[in-house]
Write a protein that holds these residues in place. Structure first.
Motif, PDB file in Angstrom:
ATOM      1  N   ARG A  36       0.815  -1.215   0.000  1.00 39.00           N
ATOM      2  CA  ARG A  36       0.000   0.000   0.000  1.00 39.00           C
ATOM      3  C   ARG A  36       0.851   1.268   0.000  1.00 39.00           C
ATOM      4  O   ARG A  36       0.451   2.281  -0.559  1.00 39.00           O
ATOM      5  CB  ARG A  36      -0.959  -0.003   1.193  1.00 39.00           C
ATOM      6  N   ASN A  37       2.028   1.219   0.643  1.00 39.80           N
ATOM      7  CA  ASN A  37       2.897   2.396   0.686  1.00 39.80           C
ATOM      8  C   ASN A  37       4.339   1.986   0.387  1.00 39.80           C
ATOM      9  O   ASN A  37       5.099   1.652   1.299  1.00 39.80           O
ATOM     10  CB  ASN A  37       2.811   3.076   2.053  1.00 39.80           C
ATOM     11  N   PRO A  38       4.740   2.018  -0.873  1.00 42.65           N
ATOM     12  CA  PRO A  38       6.099   1.580  -1.231  1.00 42.65           C
ATOM     13  C   PRO A  38       7.195   2.383  -0.535  1.00 42.65           C
ATOM     14  O   PRO A  38       8.283   1.849  -0.270  1.00 42.65           O
ATOM     15  CB  PRO A  38       6.149   1.790  -2.753  1.00 42.65           C
ATOM     16  N   PHE A  49       9.186  -2.957  -5.666  1.00 41.43           N
ATOM     17  CA  PHE A  49       7.920  -2.658  -5.006  1.00 41.43           C
ATOM     18  C   PHE A  49       7.063  -1.720  -5.856  1.00 41.43           C
ATOM     19  O   PHE A  49       7.587  -0.822  -6.524  1.00 41.43           O
ATOM     20  CB  PHE A  49       8.159  -2.017  -3.640  1.00 41.43           C
ATOM     21  N   GLY A  50       5.758  -1.945  -5.795  1.00 38.17           N
ATOM     22  CA  GLY A  50       4.810  -1.078  -6.472  1.00 38.17           C
ATOM     23  C   GLY A  50       3.615  -0.802  -5.581  1.00 38.17           C
ATOM     24  O   GLY A  50       3.287  -1.599  -4.704  1.00 38.17           O
ATOM     25  N   LYS A  51       2.971   0.329  -5.805  1.00 42.12           N
ATOM     26  CA  LYS A  51       1.829   0.730  -4.988  1.00 42.12           C
ATOM     27  C   LYS A  51       0.620  -0.140  -5.319  1.00 42.12           C
ATOM     28  O   LYS A  51       0.239  -0.258  -6.484  1.00 42.12           O
ATOM     29  CB  LYS A  51       1.495   2.195  -5.223  1.00 42.12           C
ATOM     30  N   LEU A  52       0.026  -0.734  -4.287  1.00 41.03           N
ATOM     31  CA  LEU A  52      -1.117  -1.617  -4.520  1.00 41.03           C
ATOM     32  C   LEU A  52      -1.972  -1.749  -3.275  1.00 41.03           C
ATOM     33  O   LEU A  52      -1.518  -2.223  -2.242  1.00 41.03           O
ATOM     34  CB  LEU A  52      -0.637  -3.011  -4.951  1.00 41.03           C
ATOM     35  N   ASP A  53      -3.204  -1.314  -3.406  1.00 38.44           N
ATOM     36  CA  ASP A  53      -4.252  -1.601  -2.427  1.00 38.44           C
ATOM     37  C   ASP A  53      -5.254  -2.496  -3.143  1.00 38.44           C
ATOM     38  O   ASP A  53      -5.895  -2.063  -4.110  1.00 38.44           O
ATOM     39  CB  ASP A  53      -4.912  -0.305  -1.957  1.00 38.44           C
ATOM     40  N   GLN A  59      -6.009   0.834  -8.576  1.00 36.26           N
ATOM     41  CA  GLN A  59      -4.640   0.455  -8.215  1.00 36.26           C
ATOM     42  C   GLN A  59      -4.300  -0.954  -8.682  1.00 36.26           C
ATOM     43  O   GLN A  59      -3.165  -1.222  -9.084  1.00 36.26           O
ATOM     44  CB  GLN A  59      -4.432   0.594  -6.705  1.00 36.26           C
ATOM     45  N   VAL A  60      -5.262  -1.851  -8.628  1.00 37.69           N
ATOM     46  CA  VAL A  60      -5.031  -3.211  -9.126  1.00 37.69           C
ATOM     47  C   VAL A  60      -4.718  -3.176 -10.615  1.00 37.69           C
ATOM     48  O   VAL A  60      -3.748  -3.787 -11.090  1.00 37.69           O
ATOM     49  CB  VAL A  60      -6.247  -4.114  -8.836  1.00 37.69           C
ATOM     50  N   SER A  61      -5.521  -2.443 -11.362  1.00 37.77           N
ATOM     51  CA  SER A  61      -5.310  -2.346 -12.805  1.00 37.77           C
ATOM     52  C   SER A  61      -3.957  -1.719 -13.114  1.00 37.77           C
ATOM     53  O   SER A  61      -3.202  -2.219 -13.964  1.00 37.77           O
ATOM     54  CB  SER A  61      -6.437  -1.514 -13.436  1.00 37.77           C
ATOM     55  N   SER A  62      -3.613  -0.641 -12.390  1.00 34.65           N
ATOM     56  CA  SER A  62      -2.336   0.039 -12.632  1.00 34.65           C
ATOM     57  C   SER A  62      -1.151  -0.847 -12.282  1.00 34.65           C
ATOM     58  O   SER A  62      -0.138  -0.872 -12.999  1.00 34.65           O
ATOM     59  CB  SER A  62      -2.271   1.333 -11.810  1.00 34.65           C
ATOM     60  N   PHE A  63      -1.263  -1.585 -11.188  1.00 34.06           N
ATOM     61  CA  PHE A  63      -0.164  -2.456 -10.761  1.00 34.06           C
ATOM     62  C   PHE A  63       0.085  -3.545 -11.797  1.00 34.06           C
ATOM     63  O   PHE A  63       1.235  -3.786 -12.194  1.00 34.06           O
ATOM     64  CB  PHE A  63      -0.493  -3.077  -9.403  1.00 34.06           C
ATOM     65  N   VAL A  64      -0.966  -4.215 -12.246  1.00 32.91           N
ATOM     66  CA  VAL A  64      -0.797  -5.295 -13.214  1.00 32.91           C
ATOM     67  C   VAL A  64      -0.269  -4.757 -14.537  1.00 32.91           C
ATOM     68  O   VAL A  64       0.631  -5.349 -15.154  1.00 32.91           O
ATOM     69  CB  VAL A  64      -2.126  -6.056 -13.408  1.00 32.91           C
TER      70      VAL A  64
END
Length: 278
Positions: A36-38, A49-53, A59-64
């Motif tokens: 959640r907080n890289p 590390f990447g930001k993901l909640d 955020q899920v879409s952006s992370f993938v």
């Protein structure tokens, strides 16, 4: 062997997630860890590390999309992020239950929906969902957490039938007690326990005693590595106790899992519940 495989893992700031990210990176995997907080995450060598909640669609879409842009593929998705809740079912609000399900069930669903198209196109992939022995066992005062793990087990089995023709499979890793912050600092329901106070207090003390003497998160990370590199099995209990519980559950009635002594607030744990994962 790793052979350059790309790993995406959720909930990697501590506990099982951090231990797994560290171990897989040491074994040569390319690891992308969602937190959640890289900026506040403790660095792990060779882990990005990447930001993901996992409760956020965006955020899920952006992370993938970020992982795919950086690595071109996702070979293994590890849905590890989770939260716990302890308290009587009767005293649990719908809002409290919804928060647990949003992380423990809908979080993996979001990650699966975002990652599967690339896996299907590649006709290769593995999805590992971190469940618990409470995915197949009852547990007093952990009904919402247990029901979320029961849900992820049902989702995983159904999904595996749908995607195996694309050479993508699903695995359930099922730990018992693990000494992590999640287990030690489990959230409790806001409402006072009321009529359940005696039983809840005794159960909480017994569970914490088990957690504090339990193996570290590395124990689960080792099993996740074996799940990736070993022969396929849908359900992979962690350790001999979890394996025994999985086998006994087929034959032992639910009422045998928990016994309250008549006229006493003390709790007696059977062999089944000695190995709960909180």
């Amino acid at each position: 062997m790793a052979q350059g495989k790309v790993i995406a893992i959720t909930g990697a700031s501590s506990g099982i997630g951090a231990a797994t990210a560290r171990l897989l990176a040491q074994q040569g995997y390319r690891v992308f860890a969602g937190v959640r907080n890289p900026d506040s995450a403790s660095p792990i060598p060779d882990v990005t590390f990447g930001k993901l909640d996992v409760t956020s669609d965006e955020q899920v879409s952006s992370f993938v999309e970020w992982v795919l842009a950086e690595a071109g593929r996702i070979d293994v998705l590890i849905n590890n992020a989770g939260v716990s809740l302890m308290g009587p079912v009767e005293n649990t609000s719908v809002a409290e239950a919804a928060k647990v399900f949003d992380v423990n069930v809908f979080g993996p669903l979001r990650m699966i929906r975002a990652s599967l198209p690339a896996m299907r196109r590649a006709r290769s992939g593995l999805i590992i969902n971190v469940s618990s022995v409470l995915g197949f066992l009852p547990a007093p005062f952990m009904g919402i957490y247990a029901s979320s793990k029961h849900a992820i087990e049902g989702l995983s089995e159904s999904l595996d039938h749908e995607i195996r023709d694309f050479n993508v499979r699903v695995i359930l890793v099922e730990p018992t007690f693990t000494n992590t912050n999640l287990d030690v600092n489990s959230a409790v329901t806001e409402a006072a326990p009321g009529a359940y106070a005696e039983q809840l207090d005794a159960t909480t003390r017994a569970v914490l005693a088990q957690v504090k003497s339990a193996p570290s998160a590395k124990w689960v990370a080792d099993q996740i590595l074996r799940a990736i590199e070993g022969p396929y099995r849908m359900r992979q209990p962690v350790g001999k106790h979890a394996t025994l519980l999985s086998q006994l559950r087929r034959f032992m009635p639910a009422k045998a899992a928990f016994v309250r002594r008549s006229g006493s607030a003390s709790i007696k744990f059977s062999r089944l519940t000695e190995c709960w994962r909180a």
